[in-house]
Design an enzyme around this catalytic site. Sequence first.
Site, PDB file in Angstrom:
ATOM      1  N   ASP A   1       0.899  -1.175   0.000  1.00  0.00           N
ATOM      2  CA  ASP A   1       0.000   0.000   0.000  1.00  0.00           C
ATOM      3  C   ASP A   1       0.933   1.220   0.000  1.00  0.00           C
ATOM      4  OD1 ASP A   1       0.865  -0.555   2.655  1.00  0.00           O
ATOM      5  OD2 ASP A   1      -0.859   0.512   3.509  1.00  0.00           O
TER       6      ASP A   1
ATOM      7  N   ASP B   1       6.802   1.485   2.738  1.00  0.00           N
ATOM      8  CA  ASP B   1       6.629   0.514   1.649  1.00  0.00           C
ATOM      9  C   ASP B   1       7.636   0.820   0.537  1.00  0.00           C
ATOM     10  OD1 ASP B   1       3.933   1.276   2.901  1.00  0.00           O
ATOM     11  OD2 ASP B   1       3.433  -0.638   1.967  1.00  0.00           O
TER      12      ASP B   1
ATOM     13  N   VAL C   1       2.668  -6.138   2.832  1.00  0.00           N
ATOM     14  CA  VAL C   1       3.089  -5.151   3.837  1.00  0.00           C
ATOM     15  C   VAL C   1       2.037  -4.038   3.982  1.00  0.00           C
ATOM     16  CG1 VAL C   1       5.563  -5.650   3.674  1.00  0.00           C
ATOM     17  CG2 VAL C   1       4.545  -3.948   2.129  1.00  0.00           C
TER      18      VAL C   1
ATOM     19  N   HIS D   1       9.111  -0.410   9.400  1.00  0.00           N
ATOM     20  CA  HIS D   1       8.203  -1.564   9.458  1.00  0.00           C
ATOM     21  C   HIS D   1       8.384  -2.518   8.275  1.00  0.00           C
ATOM     22  CE1 HIS D   1       5.971   0.544  12.575  1.00  0.00           C
ATOM     23  NE2 HIS D   1       5.759   1.568  11.768  1.00  0.00           N
TER      24      HIS D   1
HETATM   25  C1  BDR Z   1       2.176  -0.319   8.833  1.00  0.00           C
HETATM   26  O1  BDR Z   1       1.217   0.685   8.551  1.00  0.00           O
HETATM   27  C2  BDR Z   1       1.603   1.450   7.455  1.00  0.00           C
HETATM   28  O2  BDR Z   1       1.359   2.803   7.675  1.00  0.00           O
HETATM   29  C3  BDR Z   1       3.055   1.142   7.199  1.00  0.00           C
HETATM   30  O3  BDR Z   1       3.339   1.218   5.812  1.00  0.00           O
HETATM   31  C4  BDR Z   1       3.229  -0.252   7.726  1.00  0.00           C
HETATM   32  O4  BDR Z   1       2.936  -1.219   6.750  1.00  0.00           O
HETATM   33  C5  BDR Z   1       2.742  -0.074  10.222  1.00  0.00           C
HETATM   34  O5  BDR Z   1       1.720  -0.158  11.170  1.00  0.00           O
HETATM   35 CA    CA Z   2       2.684  -0.629   4.389  1.00  0.00          CA
END
Ligand code: BDR
Ligand code: CA
Length: 305
Positions: free
Chosen positions: A9, A14, A123, A237
């Site tokens: 996303d 990402d 992700v 993340h």
């Molecule tokens: C997740 O939420 C999104 O905002 C980031 O891309 C990550 O995948 C972290 O909580």
């Molecule tokens: Ca993400």
Amino acid sequence: MKRVILDVDTGLDDAAAIILAAGSKSIRLEGLVATAGNVSLDKTLENTLNVCEVVGIEAPVYSGSSRPLKRDRIHAGEFHGASGLDGPVFQPRKRQQVQKGSGIQFIIDTVMAHPHQITLVPVGPLTDIALAMQQEPGIISLVKEIVLMGGSFIGGNVTSDAEFNTYADPEAAQIVFSSKAPLVMFPLDCTTKVTLSPEALARYKTFEGKSAKLFCDCMDTYMEKYRKRGAGYPAMHDPLCIAYLTDPSIFSYERHEVSVELTDEASYGKTLRGKDCKEGGVLVAKMADTTRFWSLFDQALLQLD
Ligand code: BDR
Ligand code: CA
């Protein structure tokens, strides 16, 4: 060589994950699917195409789901900006364009055509993966591994209990966690331990190349968003899932069952720890060797233009 489909996303972290994947010699990108999440699908798709173009990824980019399975859409513009990728300025694209056909069908067809070869790396919200499992349950036993960023056992980042990706589509997350597919999970417990310091960002600004510049432009915005919210330094993340593919020994793990709270309004979207297992369940990442993670990132950026 890991054959990988990224389901993204595309917001700021990402984009960092896509860059790391593109620069990792042990990863072959079979394709990317953009899904709604940090921002709406039209924006995540545009961001994904733009990042792929700059980084030189020639793998096909598909469109996934525009909304969660059951709930209303939520977005995370407060961390990623209104475009989902505020910061970098993109030139008109010459090569990358969205492929015809559904990203969910692309996931199904690729996994079914290459049994035990394809690793899925979602992700964002798990909508596309859940739909693919519903439409072709055969992928559950034929996928090599599903390595996902989502969930938390230490408190949330949207509500006090829930992490964004599981909160954005908890029904999809529950389908995936209960699927018995080989699952690896990177929850906030692990991902919030790997952050980008201002000193490290300053160092990356000395790297040459379009990919390093794109990474730094994204991280400038990400760092500022965190600073304004008093949230510390930005967490890496999504790239942790990519680092796992290259070198799983960077992380420590526990193995247990996971489910998602779907009924209690206050804690809806929270991931719940189930019983420990020796095999099966979910391999849950806990600790990370941050030095080795950043060293992978260095190698990727030096590899790319
Ligand atoms: C997740 O939420 C999104 O905002 C980031 O891309 C990550 O995948 C972290 O909580
Ligand atoms: Ca993400």
